[in-house]
Design a protein around this motif. Structure first.
Motif, PDB file in Angstrom:
ATOM      1  N   GLN A 187      -0.228 -14.418 -10.412  1.00  0.00           N
ATOM      2  CA  GLN A 187       0.520 -15.670 -10.478  1.00  0.00           C
ATOM      3  C   GLN A 187       1.810 -15.574  -9.668  1.00  0.00           C
ATOM      4  N   ALA A 188       2.536 -14.458  -9.815  1.00  0.00           N
ATOM      5  CA  ALA A 188       3.815 -14.319  -9.117  1.00  0.00           C
ATOM      6  C   ALA A 188       3.635 -14.174  -7.609  1.00  0.00           C
ATOM      7  N   GLU A 189       2.669 -13.358  -7.189  1.00  0.00           N
ATOM      8  CA  GLU A 189       2.510 -13.068  -5.765  1.00  0.00           C
ATOM      9  C   GLU A 189       1.723 -14.117  -4.996  1.00  0.00           C
ATOM     10  N   LEU A 190       0.861 -14.814  -5.662  1.00  0.00           N
ATOM     11  CA  LEU A 190      -0.019 -15.728  -4.931  1.00  0.00           C
ATOM     12  C   LEU A 190       0.229 -17.180  -5.308  1.00  0.00           C
ATOM     13  N   ILE A 191       0.016 -17.500  -6.541  1.00  0.00           N
ATOM     14  CA  ILE A 191       0.029 -18.902  -6.958  1.00  0.00           C
ATOM     15  C   ILE A 191       1.406 -19.539  -6.754  1.00  0.00           C
ATOM     16  N   GLU A 192       2.453 -18.870  -7.247  1.00  0.00           N
ATOM     17  CA  GLU A 192       3.782 -19.464  -7.163  1.00  0.00           C
ATOM     18  C   GLU A 192       4.383 -19.370  -5.762  1.00  0.00           C
ATOM     19  N   MET A 193       4.153 -18.261  -5.059  1.00  0.00           N
ATOM     20  CA  MET A 193       4.783 -18.076  -3.750  1.00  0.00           C
ATOM     21  C   MET A 193       4.152 -18.937  -2.656  1.00  0.00           C
ATOM     22  N   GLN A 194       2.897 -19.301  -2.802  1.00  0.00           N
ATOM     23  CA  GLN A 194       2.220 -20.026  -1.730  1.00  0.00           C
ATOM     24  C   GLN A 194       1.928 -21.483  -2.074  1.00  0.00           C
ATOM     25  N   SER A 195       2.411 -21.959  -3.187  1.00  0.00           N
ATOM     26  CA  SER A 195       2.156 -23.351  -3.533  1.00  0.00           C
ATOM     27  C   SER A 195       3.048 -24.252  -2.681  1.00  0.00           C
ATOM     28  N   PRO A 196       2.756 -25.487  -2.480  1.00  0.00           N
ATOM     29  CA  PRO A 196       1.713 -26.266  -3.132  1.00  0.00           C
ATOM     30  C   PRO A 196       0.351 -26.074  -2.448  1.00  0.00           C
ATOM     31  N   TRP A 197      -0.686 -26.266  -3.219  1.00  0.00           N
ATOM     32  CA  TRP A 197      -2.052 -26.089  -2.745  1.00  0.00           C
ATOM     33  C   TRP A 197      -2.660 -27.460  -2.445  1.00  0.00           C
ATOM     34  N   ARG A 198      -3.507 -27.495  -1.424  1.00  0.00           N
ATOM     35  CA  ARG A 198      -4.160 -28.762  -1.062  1.00  0.00           C
ATOM     36  C   ARG A 198      -5.209 -29.171  -2.085  1.00  0.00           C
ATOM     37  N   ASP A 199      -6.047 -28.197  -2.466  1.00  0.00           N
ATOM     38  CA  ASP A 199      -7.129 -28.504  -3.399  1.00  0.00           C
ATOM     39  C   ASP A 199      -7.586 -27.222  -4.095  1.00  0.00           C
ATOM     40  N   VAL A 200      -8.510 -27.381  -5.017  1.00  0.00           N
ATOM     41  CA  VAL A 200      -9.007 -26.250  -5.797  1.00  0.00           C
ATOM     42  C   VAL A 200      -9.721 -25.246  -4.902  1.00  0.00           C
ATOM     43  N   ASP A 201     -10.452 -25.701  -3.907  1.00  0.00           N
ATOM     44  CA  ASP A 201     -11.157 -24.783  -3.002  1.00  0.00           C
ATOM     45  C   ASP A 201     -10.182 -23.854  -2.284  1.00  0.00           C
ATOM     46  N   GLN A 202      -9.052 -24.368  -1.863  1.00  0.00           N
ATOM     47  CA  GLN A 202      -8.058 -23.540  -1.195  1.00  0.00           C
ATOM     48  C   GLN A 202      -7.536 -22.466  -2.150  1.00  0.00           C
ATOM     49  N   VAL A 203      -7.308 -22.819  -3.392  1.00  0.00           N
ATOM     50  CA  VAL A 203      -6.843 -21.859  -4.394  1.00  0.00           C
ATOM     51  C   VAL A 203      -7.916 -20.799  -4.642  1.00  0.00           C
ATOM     52  N   GLU A 204      -9.162 -21.207  -4.782  1.00  0.00           N
ATOM     53  CA  GLU A 204     -10.255 -20.258  -5.027  1.00  0.00           C
ATOM     54  C   GLU A 204     -10.395 -19.262  -3.882  1.00  0.00           C
ATOM     55  N   ARG A 205     -10.322 -19.737  -2.643  1.00  0.00           N
ATOM     56  CA  ARG A 205     -10.424 -18.837  -1.495  1.00  0.00           C
ATOM     57  C   ARG A 205      -9.246 -17.861  -1.461  1.00  0.00           C
ATOM     58  N   ALA A 206      -8.069 -18.343  -1.765  1.00  0.00           N
ATOM     59  CA  ALA A 206      -6.883 -17.483  -1.766  1.00  0.00           C
ATOM     60  C   ALA A 206      -6.982 -16.427  -2.864  1.00  0.00           C
ATOM     61  N   ILE A 207      -7.464 -16.815  -4.024  1.00  0.00           N
ATOM     62  CA  ILE A 207      -7.627 -15.855  -5.127  1.00  0.00           C
ATOM     63  C   ILE A 207      -8.651 -14.792  -4.748  1.00  0.00           C
ATOM     64  N   PHE A 208      -9.762 -15.209  -4.156  1.00  0.00           N
ATOM     65  CA  PHE A 208     -10.784 -14.248  -3.744  1.00  0.00           C
ATOM     66  C   PHE A 208     -10.216 -13.250  -2.738  1.00  0.00           C
ATOM     67  N   ARG A 209      -9.481 -13.735  -1.740  1.00  0.00           N
ATOM     68  CA  ARG A 209      -8.878 -12.840  -0.745  1.00  0.00           C
ATOM     69  C   ARG A 209      -7.872 -11.895  -1.406  1.00  0.00           C
ATOM     70  N   TRP A 210      -7.065 -12.407  -2.319  1.00  0.00           N
ATOM     71  CA  TRP A 210      -6.058 -11.583  -2.987  1.00  0.00           C
ATOM     72  C   TRP A 210      -6.724 -10.500  -3.835  1.00  0.00           C
ATOM     73  N   LEU A 211      -7.764 -10.870  -4.599  1.00  0.00           N
ATOM     74  CA  LEU A 211      -8.465  -9.887  -5.436  1.00  0.00           C
ATOM     75  C   LEU A 211      -9.158  -8.827  -4.589  1.00  0.00           C
ATOM     76  N   THR A 212      -9.722  -9.235  -3.466  1.00  0.00           N
ATOM     77  CA  THR A 212     -10.345  -8.264  -2.574  1.00  0.00           C
ATOM     78  C   THR A 212      -9.306  -7.278  -2.055  1.00  0.00           C
ATOM     79  N   TRP A 213      -8.165  -7.789  -1.627  1.00  0.00           N
ATOM     80  CA  TRP A 213      -7.077  -6.917  -1.169  1.00  0.00           C
ATOM     81  C   TRP A 213      -6.620  -5.994  -2.296  1.00  0.00           C
ATOM     82  N   TYR A 214      -6.424  -6.554  -3.477  1.00  0.00           N
ATOM     83  CA  TYR A 214      -5.926  -5.785  -4.621  1.00  0.00           C
ATOM     84  C   TYR A 214      -6.880  -4.646  -4.982  1.00  0.00           C
TER      85      TYR A 214
END
Length: 89
Positions: free
Chosen positions: A6-33
């Protein structure tokens, strides 16, 4: 991990265009993590690599135990054959 996400991805990169953009960002972040980030609690190894090594160790331990059990049965069978006067198989 949820707080970090939440701190590194959701809050720092908001606002989001749509749910798909959030899902792709979460997937990339989890893969990196899991695949790239070095974790001090895991001897500075990414979690995915640490888990693969753990499973290899489990398999090696299991194989070692199987070999010991097999060896015990072979020793026992040989001892019984000698007591009965037969050659071991």
């Amino acid at each position: 991990m949820n707080g970090t996400l939440q701190a590194e991805l959701i809050e720092m990169q908001s606002p989001w265009r749509d749910v798909d953009q959030v899902e792709r960002a979460i997937f990339r972040w989890l893969t990196w993590y899991n695949e790239e980030l070095l974790h001090s609690a895991l001897d500075y190894v990414p979690p995915a690599e640490y888990e693969r090594a753990w499973w290899r160790q489990q398999e090696a331990t299991l194989q070692s135990a199987r070999n010991k059990i097999t060896g015990l049965y072979e020793t026992r069978d040989s001892s019984e054959a000698r007591v009965m006067g037969a050659e071991p198989a």
